[in-house]
Design a protein around this motif. Sequence first.
Motif, PDB file in Angstrom:
ATOM      1  N   GLY A 229      41.467  36.079  38.407  1.00  0.00           N
ATOM      2  CA  GLY A 229      41.113  37.242  38.894  1.00  0.00           C
ATOM      3  C   GLY A 229      41.426  38.606  37.895  1.00  0.00           C
ATOM      4  N   SER A 230      42.123  39.635  38.594  1.00  0.00           N
ATOM      5  CA  SER A 230      42.297  40.715  37.992  1.00  0.00           C
ATOM      6  C   SER A 230      43.496  40.935  37.035  1.00  0.00           C
ATOM      7  N   ALA A 231      44.279  39.842  36.882  1.00  0.00           N
ATOM      8  CA  ALA A 231      45.508  39.828  36.287  1.00  0.00           C
ATOM      9  C   ALA A 231      45.460  40.256  34.965  1.00  0.00           C
ATOM     10  N   PRO A 232      46.355  40.836  34.182  1.00  0.00           N
ATOM     11  CA  PRO A 232      46.137  40.957  32.866  1.00  0.00           C
ATOM     12  C   PRO A 232      46.451  39.846  31.862  1.00  0.00           C
ATOM     13  N   ALA A 233      47.164  38.871  32.562  1.00  0.00           N
ATOM     14  CA  ALA A 233      47.379  37.698  31.647  1.00  0.00           C
ATOM     15  C   ALA A 233      46.462  36.554  32.017  1.00  0.00           C
ATOM     16  N   GLU A 234      46.016  36.193  30.776  1.00  0.00           N
ATOM     17  CA  GLU A 234      45.327  34.817  30.930  1.00  0.00           C
ATOM     18  C   GLU A 234      46.411  33.819  30.747  1.00  0.00           C
ATOM     19  N   GLY A 240      50.058  19.570  31.709  1.00  0.00           N
ATOM     20  CA  GLY A 240      49.590  18.968  32.830  1.00  0.00           C
ATOM     21  C   GLY A 240      50.245  19.805  34.147  1.00  0.00           C
ATOM     22  N   GLY A 241      51.271  20.741  34.079  1.00  0.00           N
ATOM     23  CA  GLY A 241      51.820  21.415  35.361  1.00  0.00           C
ATOM     24  C   GLY A 241      53.135  20.812  35.583  1.00  0.00           C
ATOM     25  N   PRO A 242      53.754  21.508  36.772  1.00  0.00           N
ATOM     26  CA  PRO A 242      53.063  22.754  37.303  1.00  0.00           C
ATOM     27  C   PRO A 242      53.459  23.944  36.716  1.00  0.00           C
ATOM     28  N   HIS A 243      54.416  23.829  35.554  1.00  0.00           N
ATOM     29  CA  HIS A 243      54.473  25.189  34.851  1.00  0.00           C
ATOM     30  C   HIS A 243      53.417  26.043  34.193  1.00  0.00           C
ATOM     31  N   ARG A 244      53.314  27.185  34.066  1.00  0.00           N
ATOM     32  CA  ARG A 244      52.289  27.866  33.322  1.00  0.00           C
ATOM     33  C   ARG A 244      52.860  29.090  32.469  1.00  0.00           C
ATOM     34  N   VAL A 245      51.855  29.475  31.576  1.00  0.00           N
ATOM     35  CA  VAL A 245      52.449  30.185  30.362  1.00  0.00           C
ATOM     36  C   VAL A 245      51.057  31.234  30.390  1.00  0.00           C
ATOM     37  N   GLY A 246      51.588  32.747  30.395  1.00  0.00           N
ATOM     38  CA  GLY A 246      50.585  33.588  29.881  1.00  0.00           C
ATOM     39  C   GLY A 246      50.726  34.245  28.876  1.00  0.00           C
ATOM     40  N   VAL A 247      49.291  35.031  28.545  1.00  0.00           N
ATOM     41  CA  VAL A 247      49.185  35.832  27.297  1.00  0.00           C
ATOM     42  C   VAL A 247      48.587  36.961  27.855  1.00  0.00           C
ATOM     43  N   ILE A 248      49.050  38.259  27.633  1.00  0.00           N
ATOM     44  CA  ILE A 248      48.582  39.619  27.918  1.00  0.00           C
ATOM     45  C   ILE A 248      47.894  39.975  26.387  1.00  0.00           C
ATOM     46  N   ALA A 249      46.584  39.823  26.146  1.00  0.00           N
ATOM     47  CA  ALA A 249      46.119  40.297  24.857  1.00  0.00           C
ATOM     48  C   ALA A 249      45.391  41.587  25.088  1.00  0.00           C
ATOM     49  N   SER A 250      45.977  42.662  25.410  1.00  0.00           N
ATOM     50  CA  SER A 250      45.502  43.957  25.530  1.00  0.00           C
ATOM     51  C   SER A 250      44.504  44.355  24.154  1.00  0.00           C
ATOM     52  N   VAL A 251      44.981  43.856  22.946  1.00  0.00           N
ATOM     53  CA  VAL A 251      44.365  44.301  21.721  1.00  0.00           C
ATOM     54  C   VAL A 251      43.218  43.522  21.268  1.00  0.00           C
ATOM     55  N   ARG A 253      41.641  40.645  23.169  1.00  0.00           N
ATOM     56  CA  ARG A 253      41.030  40.210  24.337  1.00  0.00           C
ATOM     57  C   ARG A 253      41.082  41.144  25.276  1.00  0.00           C
ATOM     58  N   PRO A 254      40.708  42.372  25.326  1.00  0.00           N
ATOM     59  CA  PRO A 254      40.688  43.275  26.137  1.00  0.00           C
ATOM     60  C   PRO A 254      40.144  42.816  27.682  1.00  0.00           C
ATOM     61  N   PHE A 255      40.862  43.185  28.897  1.00  0.00           N
ATOM     62  CA  PHE A 255      40.402  42.967  30.289  1.00  0.00           C
ATOM     63  C   PHE A 255      39.830  44.145  30.933  1.00  0.00           C
ATOM     64  N   CYS A 256      39.539  45.153  30.172  1.00  0.00           N
ATOM     65  CA  CYS A 256      39.236  46.384  31.182  1.00  0.00           C
ATOM     66  C   CYS A 256      38.324  46.429  32.105  1.00  0.00           C
ATOM     67  N   GLY A 257      37.375  45.609  32.032  1.00  0.00           N
ATOM     68  CA  GLY A 257      36.203  45.497  32.981  1.00  0.00           C
ATOM     69  C   GLY A 257      36.850  45.016  34.332  1.00  0.00           C
ATOM     70  N   ALA A 258      37.992  44.278  34.252  1.00  0.00           N
ATOM     71  CA  ALA A 258      38.596  43.847  35.614  1.00  0.00           C
ATOM     72  C   ALA A 258      39.693  44.776  36.021  1.00  0.00           C
ATOM     73  N   CYS A 259      39.966  45.803  35.481  1.00  0.00           N
ATOM     74  CA  CYS A 259      41.158  46.555  35.598  1.00  0.00           C
ATOM     75  C   CYS A 259      41.248  47.055  37.153  1.00  0.00           C
ATOM     76  N   ASP A 260      42.442  46.747  37.552  1.00  0.00           N
ATOM     77  CA  ASP A 260      42.571  47.490  39.044  1.00  0.00           C
ATOM     78  C   ASP A 260      43.826  48.295  39.036  1.00  0.00           C
ATOM     79  N   ARG A 261      44.301  48.815  38.045  1.00  0.00           N
ATOM     80  CA  ARG A 261      45.366  49.619  38.065  1.00  0.00           C
ATOM     81  C   ARG A 261      45.428  51.113  38.204  1.00  0.00           C
ATOM     82  N   THR A 262      46.385  51.877  38.615  1.00  0.00           N
ATOM     83  CA  THR A 262      46.608  53.212  38.794  1.00  0.00           C
ATOM     84  C   THR A 262      48.215  53.514  38.523  1.00  0.00           C
ATOM     85  N   ARG A 263      48.323  54.525  37.578  1.00  0.00           N
ATOM     86  CA  ARG A 263      49.531  54.703  37.270  1.00  0.00           C
ATOM     87  C   ARG A 263      50.161  56.030  37.638  1.00  0.00           C
TER      88      ARG A 263
END
Length: 329
Positions: A229-234, A240-251, A253-263
């Motif tokens: 979805g719009s989550a910053p983390a891939e 095989g699960g159930p555990h997951r790991v994420g990577v937020i690659a702002s530099v 692999r930017p994800f600006c097109g799906a950004c849903d944040r205001t600060r």
Amino acid sequence: MLIDTYGRVATDLRVSLTDRCNLRCTYCMPEEGLSWLAKPDLLTDDEIVRLIRIAVTLLGVTDVRFTGGEPLLRPGAVGIVARCAALSPRPRTSLTTNGIGLQRTATALRAAGLDRVNVSLDTLRPDVFKTLTRRDRLPDVLAGLAAARDAGLTPVKVNTVLMPGHNDDEAPDLLAWAVAEGYELRFIEQMPLDAQHGWQRDGMITAGDILASLRTRFTLTPETDDERGSAPAERWIVDGGPHRVGVIASVTRPFCGACDRTRLTADGQVRNCLFAREETDLRAALRSDASDEEIAALWRRAMWGKKAGSGLDDPAFLQPDRPMSAIGG
């Protein structure tokens, strides 16, 4: 709604409760700290709650994350959470913390209505922790994590930044620990938001580096785009699960097109992007007796002007004047 000219809708509000912090992480601020905001410049508890209410009831915000600085340094943090959770419609609530204050506050935060926490932790080695944060507080952070899990602030997510020459070899050990403890680990590429403006693209540990290191010990299966979805983390499914790991690659692999944040900063400024160089002053409107509708209109205009991307891939990119501790995550 908080919509911009590219059709993105902001439904996720990040609220900084303070710019103060009790750590001095090398990638965030200098050892001597920073000049903190003066108390009269900070939003009061009532002002913060009013702005959150406007965001939730008039602007379509559905998620509220409390950040800092270190948000648990704010004396009224638990009360603000409770008042936010009592709003109708009720937003989902979370908090990003360094974990030092969690052991004493986790139960109260859960009772106040907080849904979950993210805890920043970059290493499991006491000596490296002390070097990176300039404080000897690793046992407090680990105790805070356990307290959050026991209080039901789940999923407990752990945010990790890998720094060359310090903890860049720890990725597999950190993931093994997170899996064993039941935490969800997320690696975050170091971003140009340090007060010293010392960030260098050439020296950073990239998402590719992190994934290559993890794959020396684990099998990683990528989640689908629909799951992200719009989550910053891939995110990747671990062995095989159930555990997951994420990577937020702002530099890289930017994800600006799906950004849903205001600060919202601790002194009442709206930022439409983490890397924005402009802000919109809601504090002045609050203190000039503006109506809720007038404040909402200001907020909408601030978001309408959001740029297509962060600009990190532009050779002419200029780092924001405010560091991460003053902006909020």
